[in-house]
Design an enzyme around this catalytic site. Structure first.
Site: not given
Ligand code: DOR
Length: 434
Positions: A65, A97, A235, A308, A312, A326
């Site tokens: 991401h 996303n 995952h 993955d 954040h 998450p």
């Molecule tokens: O842990 C995760 N974070 N799993 C996901 O599928 C999405 C991701 C996120 O975009 O933060």
């Protein structure tokens, strides 16, 4: 003057040519120009004395991401590319996303432009399966596929509708692209905070059963059979998924899957301190599930290791456990976690680990230039690491903008010293080149 570098006496671990042994590797301009014993290098060639080091094809991540456009306070394409290079990656697949969602050619072009500008890693934006990730109407998969998009997913959401999933797989077949599913039945996971089991009861947190993944995988395998489309389960976290993927493989279906370093090495009991960096989606499961994932990986049922990487902001994670989003970062720790936890104890040999981190994911994405073989005439997409160098996660600043690593404070073995993208160092002597 052409740029030339020779790595002398390096252990070349190259699954695509089944090579694991000491050799010299000469890189000229963008490509590998010689591999062998006592290679004669032209005058002016930079010599890297590579005794004790390992060279592998640049790592390839099926699942990262990068957050841009829309969430640039968490990560950008540039900082995500830096994290990739620092971790030994030369190609990554960026999840859709974003905001706006990567569900059309304009956003695909934007991510590609940002990645080209950064120039540190090949970034392949994944296209969304459904518009705005809403699960109901399909995106223009054909148009994006013709523009070179290789993988489609609604990750972090699961496509709930069997009808939509069927149509997506039919399109995928027509355009020879992959549909990657985040397998999770919404009806079984409402309000979840962690894996459902002994520890969710002990900690008073709402659980998501492993079966929520299994039921979707079982359905999607059936749809892969119906359509002949290429299905990828991303995952993987549940033991039952490993069994289902094995059965699908035995029936000759076009299925593949990946598993993350955190699901391979951590489990639900690690949540007893409510560390929000361990809150991931899908959740860390019990030891039995973790051991089944390891077995599935070693035995060849699971195809790839994907990070993955989910950066954040600090304030996002500094909340109550059930409020924190998450995700864990992963690009900068994946190789060392796998070396430390699986290769060093003898569960996985190094050639196979590199296959799972590079050659197989490159093949799933059909990336010609990535994943080896490292042979004359091939693009020099490489990573060089010291398998014995120990370090502590977090002791040096991350290249990522984010610090939410599930492995923070861990002592790991294996450090990336050089990453090369088409013959140009993106990391050199362990230092970034940006
Ligand atoms: O842990 C995760 N974070 N799993 C996901 O599928 C999405 C991701 C996120 O975009 O933060």
């Amino acid at each position: 003057m052409p740029e030339r570098t020779i790595f002398r006496g390096i252990r070349l671990v190259d699954p695509a040519s089944c090579h694991d042994g000491l050799t010299d590797v000469l890189v000229e301009d963008e490509g590998v120009s010689a591999v062998g014993d006592a290679v004669v290098a032209p005058a002016g060639t930079e010599v890297v004395d590579a005794g004790g080091l390992v060279m592998a094809p640049g790592l390839v991540d099926l699942h990262a991401h990068l957050r841009e456009p829309g969430f640039e306070h968490k990560e950008t394409v540039e900082t995500g590319s830096r994290a990739a290079a620092a971790g030994g990656y030369t190609a990554i697949c960026a999840m859709p996303n974003t905001e706006p969602v990567t569900d059309n050619l304009a956003v695909i072009a934007e991510v590609r432009n940002l990645a080209d500008k950064a120039g540190l890693c090949d970034v392949h934006p994944a296209g969304a399966i459904t518009r705005n990730l809403e699960g109901s109407s399909l995106t223009d998969i054909g148009e994006m596929a013709q523009a070179g998009v290789r993988l489609f997913t609604d990750d972090h959401r699961c496509v709930q509708s069997s009808r939509v999933m069927r149509l997506a797989l039919e399109y995928a077949k027509a355009f020879d692209v992959v549909i990657a599913q985040h397998a999770q039945d919404d009806g079984l996971t409402e309000g979840w905070q962690m894996h459902e089991g002994y520890y969710s009861a002990l900690l008073g947190l709402t659980g998501a059963p492993a079966e929520a993944e299994e039921v979707i995988v079982a359905r999607d395998v059936a749809l892969a059979r119906l359509t002949g489309g290429r299905l990828h389960i991303t995952h993987v976290s549940a033991a039952g998924t490993v069994d289902l993927m094995q059965q699908a493989r035995e029936r000759g279906l076009r299925v593949s899957s990946d598993v993350t370093p955190h699901h391979l090495t951590l489990c639900d009991q690690d949540l007893v301190h409510y560390d929000t960096n361990l809150r991931v989606n899908p959740p860390l499961r019990s030891e039995e599930h973790r051991d089944a994932l390891r077995k599935g990986l070693v035995g060849g049922t699971l195809d790839a290791i994907a990070t993955d990487h989910a950066p954040h902001a600090l304030e996002d994670k500094e909340q109550e456990f059930d409020q924190a989003p998450p995700g864990t970062t992963g690009l900068e720790t994946a190789l060392a976690v796998i070396l430390t936890e699986l290769v060093e104890p003898g569960l996985l040999d190094l050639l196979r680990a590199i296959e799972l981190l590079s050659s197989r994911p490159a093949r799933i994405l059909r990336l010609e230039e990535q994943g080896g073989p490292i042979l004359p005439g091939r693009a020099a997409n490489l990573t060089v690491f010291d398998p014995d160098a120990e370090w502590t996660v977090g002791e040096r600043p991350f290249a990522s903008m984010a610090v939410n690593s599930a492995f923070g404070g861990r002592r790991l073995k294996g450090r990336v010293l050089h990453t090369m993208l088409r013959g140009r160092f993106t990391v050199r002597d362990g230092e970034p080149v940006w």
